[in-house]
Write an enzyme that holds these catalytic residues in place. Structure first.
Site, PDB file in Angstrom:
ATOM      1  N   LYS A 208      40.486  34.767  46.889  1.00 22.42           N
ATOM      2  CA  LYS A 208      40.749  34.265  48.095  1.00 22.42           C
ATOM      3  C   LYS A 208      39.941  33.354  48.444  1.00 22.42           C
ATOM      4  O   LYS A 208      38.957  33.773  49.381  1.00 22.42           O
ATOM      5  CB  LYS A 208      40.615  35.320  49.050  1.00 22.42           C
ATOM      6  CG  LYS A 208      41.794  36.398  48.490  1.00 22.42           C
ATOM      7  CD  LYS A 208      41.784  37.222  49.697  1.00 22.42           C
ATOM      8  CE  LYS A 208      43.176  38.767  49.637  1.00 22.42           C
ATOM      9  NZ  LYS A 208      42.726  40.338  49.943  1.00 22.42           N
ATOM     10  N   GLY A 387      38.049  42.055  53.677  1.00 17.69           N
ATOM     11  CA  GLY A 387      37.875  40.962  54.786  1.00 17.69           C
ATOM     12  C   GLY A 387      37.038  41.810  56.070  1.00 17.69           C
ATOM     13  O   GLY A 387      36.182  40.955  56.750  1.00 17.69           O
TER      14      GLY A 387
HETATM   15  P1  ADP Z   1      37.740  41.698  46.696  1.00 15.32           P
HETATM   16  O1  ADP Z   1      39.960  42.112  46.337  1.00 15.32           O
HETATM   17  O2  ADP Z   1      37.077  42.062  46.327  1.00 15.32           O
HETATM   18  O3  ADP Z   1      37.865  40.721  47.540  1.00 15.32           O
HETATM   19  P2  ADP Z   1      39.105  39.169  45.835  1.00 15.32           P
HETATM   20  O4  ADP Z   1      41.368  39.454  45.661  1.00 15.32           O
HETATM   21  O5  ADP Z   1      38.839  38.065  46.609  1.00 15.32           O
HETATM   22  O6  ADP Z   1      38.508  40.282  45.701  1.00 15.32           O
HETATM   23  O7  ADP Z   1      40.005  38.459  44.299  1.00 15.32           O
HETATM   24  C1  ADP Z   1      40.379  39.608  43.029  1.00 15.32           C
HETATM   25  C2  ADP Z   1      41.303  38.989  42.465  1.00 15.32           C
HETATM   26  O8  ADP Z   1      40.029  37.376  41.724  1.00 15.32           O
HETATM   27  C3  ADP Z   1      41.100  39.898  41.086  1.00 15.32           C
HETATM   28  O9  ADP Z   1      42.478  39.755  40.560  1.00 15.32           O
HETATM   29  C4  ADP Z   1      40.334  38.711  39.808  1.00 15.32           C
HETATM   30  O10 ADP Z   1      41.652  38.869  38.960  1.00 15.32           O
HETATM   31  C5  ADP Z   1      40.767  37.223  40.446  1.00 15.32           C
HETATM   32  N1  ADP Z   1      39.894  36.297  39.602  1.00 15.32           N
HETATM   33  C6  ADP Z   1      38.205  36.797  39.553  1.00 15.32           C
HETATM   34  N2  ADP Z   1      37.784  35.752  39.090  1.00 15.32           N
HETATM   35  C7  ADP Z   1      38.696  34.989  38.106  1.00 15.32           C
HETATM   36  C8  ADP Z   1      39.240  33.395  38.024  1.00 15.32           C
HETATM   37  N3  ADP Z   1      38.491  33.225  37.372  1.00 15.32           N
HETATM   38  N4  ADP Z   1      40.547  32.366  37.659  1.00 15.32           N
HETATM   39  C9  ADP Z   1      41.353  33.451  38.642  1.00 15.32           C
HETATM   40  N5  ADP Z   1      41.485  34.232  39.217  1.00 15.32           N
HETATM   41  C10 ADP Z   1      40.480  34.964  38.924  1.00 15.32           C
HETATM   42 MG    MG Z   2      41.440  41.778  47.130  1.00 16.58          MG
END
Ligand code: ADP
Ligand code: MG
Length: 406
Positions: A208, A387
């Site tokens: 995100k 968030g």
């Molecule tokens: P969180 O839920 O821990 O806050 P996010 O929702 O921001 O984390 O991001 C999680 C997603 O980010 C995962 O589904 C993962 O596959 C993706 N992600 C991580 N690194 C990459 C990358 N290099 N390219 C695309 N997606 C990625």
């Molecule tokens: Mg997430």
């Protein structure tokens, strides 16, 4: 912050009373609609059990995914009701609607110690409406479910940063209390926010990008180092002049990243190598560890590289406080999970060997810890909120918490 908590409600007595609980059951599902990580369900049990044991007639509201304001079978809470029944060892009925006839009939029919889950609150567009009157009307209908001397318990930490009807407006209509999960999260994250022991290291990744770039500024002010990997890092790499090919990129944030690098350059630590893949789906992909300028044409980067893991681990080993949000790569595919696993292990090691207070925040990050087989108890705290945890660390007001303040 002073607010009434679950114990205050139990002391006041819940026997035979309707208690409306907002929980966070926004769990990840696979393509077959099965829950892949029940962490948020498990985390909600203490509050629910205490209310059941106290003889309350419990009504739970929650959301799942983004059904955009209309009923959608794909986002039904059915798998959650089943998992919850199993975890509680007691049948959890699921209403066919949110505040409709079925929900009302079932709520009225509850007896002491029974629990009802109403359908996904986001099936109703008023839940997230920007129009106060619409949200308030929906909140009144939710509160009306708890007709019998009702009380409200806020326990969905993952949503307390949202001023939504089931989180915020309803708290004004019933005597409102913080559940044990919300209380625990605020206490642990509050410690990181207000008195982090230094060195304080923040690790950011995930996908995100636009959401999270906004918090970097606030975190950079407070932290000693900001380690950036995952889908976050490519926009920074482009800001430094690298060609990231088809990697995740937020074009409109490149300038913001340039500014951040200028202002906080010595704190921001970017990858030194990357895992490149010929395509996203690892089952057909060719992969290669490359330098920052070595992503082959038409490929994308799906993880950080091993040198980067070493570099990040070295900084984490010296830390006294760590907040980690966002996986370092596409960990859902084993071929792309090494970076996330390595950084998670470095947090565990820092906790054990350096007495570092290590906090993991974010739905996918927490899921990664569990699905990659890491020791959950190796971290000081695994937050259920993404968030919400970031906003708390930024020092922002959380509407779902401040509305509880007395
Ligand atoms: P969180 O839920 O821990 O806050 P996010 O929702 O921001 O984390 O991001 C999680 C997603 O980010 C995962 O589904 C993962 O596959 C993706 N992600 C991580 N690194 C990459 C990358 N290099 N390219 C695309 N997606 C990625
Ligand atoms: Mg997430």
């Amino acid at each position: 912050m002073t607010y009434k908590n679950l114990q205050d409600l139990l002391d006041a007595g819940v026997d035979g009373r309707h208690v409306l609980v907002r929980s966070d059951f926004n769990v990840p599902l696979n393509d077959a609609g099965e829950i892949t990580d029940p962490g948020r369900i498990t985390a909600s049990l203490p509050t629910l059990k205490a209310l059941i044991d106290g003889g309350a007639k419990v009504i739970v509201t929650a959301h799942l995914g983004r059904p955009e304001g209309e009923p959608n079978e794909k986002y039904s809470l059915k798998p959650v009701a089943e998992a919850l029944s199993e975890e509680l060892g007691q049948y959890v009925a699921l209403a066919a609607d949110v505040v409709g006839e079925d929900a009302h009939e079932r709520a009225n029919g509850l007896t002491e110690g029974e629990i009802l889950l109403v359908e996904n609150v986001r099936f109703d567009p008023r839940e997230t409406s920007k129009n106060d009157a619409e949200r308030e009307e929906f909140a009144r209908q939710l509160a009306a479910l708890a007709a019998d001397d009702g009380a409200y318990v806020s326990d969905g930490f993952g949503v307390v940063h949202r001023a939504q009807a089931s989180v915020y407006d309803v708290a004004k209509l019933l005597p409102a209390y913080a559940g044990t999960l919300v209380e625990k999260e605020i206490e642990r994250l509050g410690k990181v926010a207000s008195e982090p022991e230094h060195p304080y290291v923040v690790v950011l990744g995930g996908s995100k990008v636009s959401d999270k770039l906004g918090v970097i500024e606030a975190l950079a002010e407070k932290a000693d180092s900001l380690l950036i990997g995952g889908g976050m890092c490519y926009t920074f790499l482009v800001a430094q002049g690298y060609d990231v090919q088809k990697s995740l990129l937020q074009d409109d944030m490149v300038d913001t990243c340039k500014d951040l690098l200028e202002k906080y350059g010595e704190k921001i630590v970017l990858p030194v190598d990357l895992l490149a893949a010929s395509e996203f789906d690892s089952s057909n992909a060719e992969t290669r560890v490359v330098g920052l300028d070595g992503i082959p044409e038409g490929w994308l980067s799906t993880d950080i590289g091993p040198e980067t893991v070493k570099k990040f681990a070295g900084i984490l080993a010296e830390s006294k406080t760590v907040f980690w949000n966002g996986p370092m790569g596409v960990f859902e595919q084993e071929a792309y999970a090494e970076g996330t696993r390595g950084v998670a292990q470095a947090l565990i090691d820092a906790t054990k060997n350096n007495g570092s207070f290590t906090v993991v925040g974010g739905g996918d990050s927490a899921a990664a810890v569990r699905t990659l087989g890491l020791d959950e108890d190796g971290f000081s705290h695994i937050s259920t909120g993404g968030g919400a945890s970031l906003e708390l660390l930024e020092g922002k007001d959380l509407p779902g918490v401040s509305v509880l303040e007395s």
